[in-house]
Write an enzyme that holds these catalytic residues in place. Sequence first.
Site, PDB file in Angstrom:
ATOM      1  N   THR A  96       0.865  -1.183   0.000  1.00  0.00           N
ATOM      2  CA  THR A  96       0.000   0.000   0.000  1.00  0.00           C
ATOM      3  C   THR A  96       0.899   1.230   0.000  1.00  0.00           C
ATOM      4  O   THR A  96       1.600   1.489   0.989  1.00  0.00           O
ATOM      5  CB  THR A  96      -0.898   0.024   1.259  1.00  0.00           C
ATOM      6  OG1 THR A  96      -1.641  -1.179   1.323  1.00  0.00           O
ATOM      7  CG2 THR A  96      -1.838   1.212   1.220  1.00  0.00           C
ATOM      8  N   LYS A 171      -7.683   1.705  -2.401  1.00  0.00           N
ATOM      9  CA  LYS A 171      -7.163   1.212  -1.115  1.00  0.00           C
ATOM     10  C   LYS A 171      -7.109   2.337  -0.078  1.00  0.00           C
ATOM     11  O   LYS A 171      -7.426   2.127   1.105  1.00  0.00           O
ATOM     12  CB  LYS A 171      -5.766   0.613  -1.341  1.00  0.00           C
ATOM     13  CG  LYS A 171      -5.047   0.157  -0.097  1.00  0.00           C
ATOM     14  CD  LYS A 171      -5.694  -1.037   0.571  1.00  0.00           C
ATOM     15  CE  LYS A 171      -4.959  -1.417   1.846  1.00  0.00           C
ATOM     16  NZ  LYS A 171      -5.639  -2.431   2.627  1.00  0.00           N
ATOM     17  N   LYS A 246       0.331   5.408   8.273  1.00  0.00           N
ATOM     18  CA  LYS A 246       0.869   5.658   6.919  1.00  0.00           C
ATOM     19  C   LYS A 246      -0.278   5.778   5.917  1.00  0.00           C
ATOM     20  O   LYS A 246      -0.331   6.709   5.108  1.00  0.00           O
ATOM     21  CB  LYS A 246       1.790   4.490   6.529  1.00  0.00           C
ATOM     22  CG  LYS A 246       2.266   4.517   5.089  1.00  0.00           C
ATOM     23  CD  LYS A 246       2.745   3.136   4.610  1.00  0.00           C
ATOM     24  CE  LYS A 246       1.624   2.141   4.553  1.00  0.00           C
ATOM     25  NZ  LYS A 246       1.854   0.952   3.726  1.00  0.00           N
TER      26      LYS A 246
END
Length: 298
Positions: A96, A171, A246
């Site tokens: 990701t 995502k 993150k």
Amino acid sequence: MARIAFIGVGNMGGPMSINLAKAQHQVQAFDLSPTALKAAEDGGATAAGSVADAVKDAEIVITMLPAGAHVREVYTGSGGIFENAPKGCLFIDSSTIDVATTREIISEAKAAGFDMVDAPVSGGTGGAAAGTLTFMVGGEQAAFDRGQPAFQAMGKTIVHCGEAGAGQAVKACNNMMLAITMIGVAEGFNLADSLGIDRQIVYNVCSTATANSWALSTYCPVPGPAPSSPANRNYEAGFTADMMLKDLRLAQDAAQKAGVSTPLGSEAQALYALYSNMGEGGKDFSGIIQMLRGKSGD
Ligand code: NAD
């Protein structure tokens, strides 16, 4: 069956590489962590000594790395994938990372004679082990089609989201929703505790009522109701709070660039930053319930 190199066999990549080996693919794995590499080897992958060694005969290279800087280094750095993979190889990055870095690397891969897609996943370590991940794929249709044998061995739902970077965009939206939901579920359990209601009762009702979500039913942040959730292992990750932080930063960055208002996403980022700054960033992201409760313990 394909010759597949798998770089980054940690919490997610480990079980994903093992599922590829179980599906009779020839898997060459590499990781900087000898422990992670040994676990992949025990599951049926072959341990390679370096990135170069892993990719030199590959038809498909899959990467599952922590963040954008690792992905850039492993693909474009000295001794990396671009330098060592056979021309025409298909690259699948399932890490990701941010959309901009993804698009840059996919474009550089194309210029260097490789096909590449971004293919981040959802489903957690449980989904990785069970081979039931959801793949969100960005890139050209032909590359998406070429990746199918690998995707099918690791996942259940494989969605072509659009052009390069589209998988990462979806995502970021997913994980922003997940973080907000997890905080909401944690607040609900903390309120129920203080009102003297049994957690199992809360679970039984809310997981079949309008509050239901994956964060509640599968990844329940209190120990007991969902036996496989990290709450039952003192919040051992799973998916670390630092990784969630993150991802929230990626989502906020995208939202700011697009001029979109995401107040709860912004608040979730602030809360996960606080949790990480308390020294808890290595715990599972569901452990934030302890900070919200104002005390540790179950
Ligand atoms: P992890 O830290 O367990 O695994 C990453 C692995 O990459 C580590 O074993 C590390 O040693 C290895 N690595 C780092 N740099 C390397 C290099 N240069 N060469 C070779 N190996 C290297 O992380 P994870 O939880 O498996 O997450 C990986 C990615 O998947 C992240 O981008 C994360 O956001 C995403 N993700 C995680 C989950 C989850 O539930 N854990 C779910 C969906 C997506």
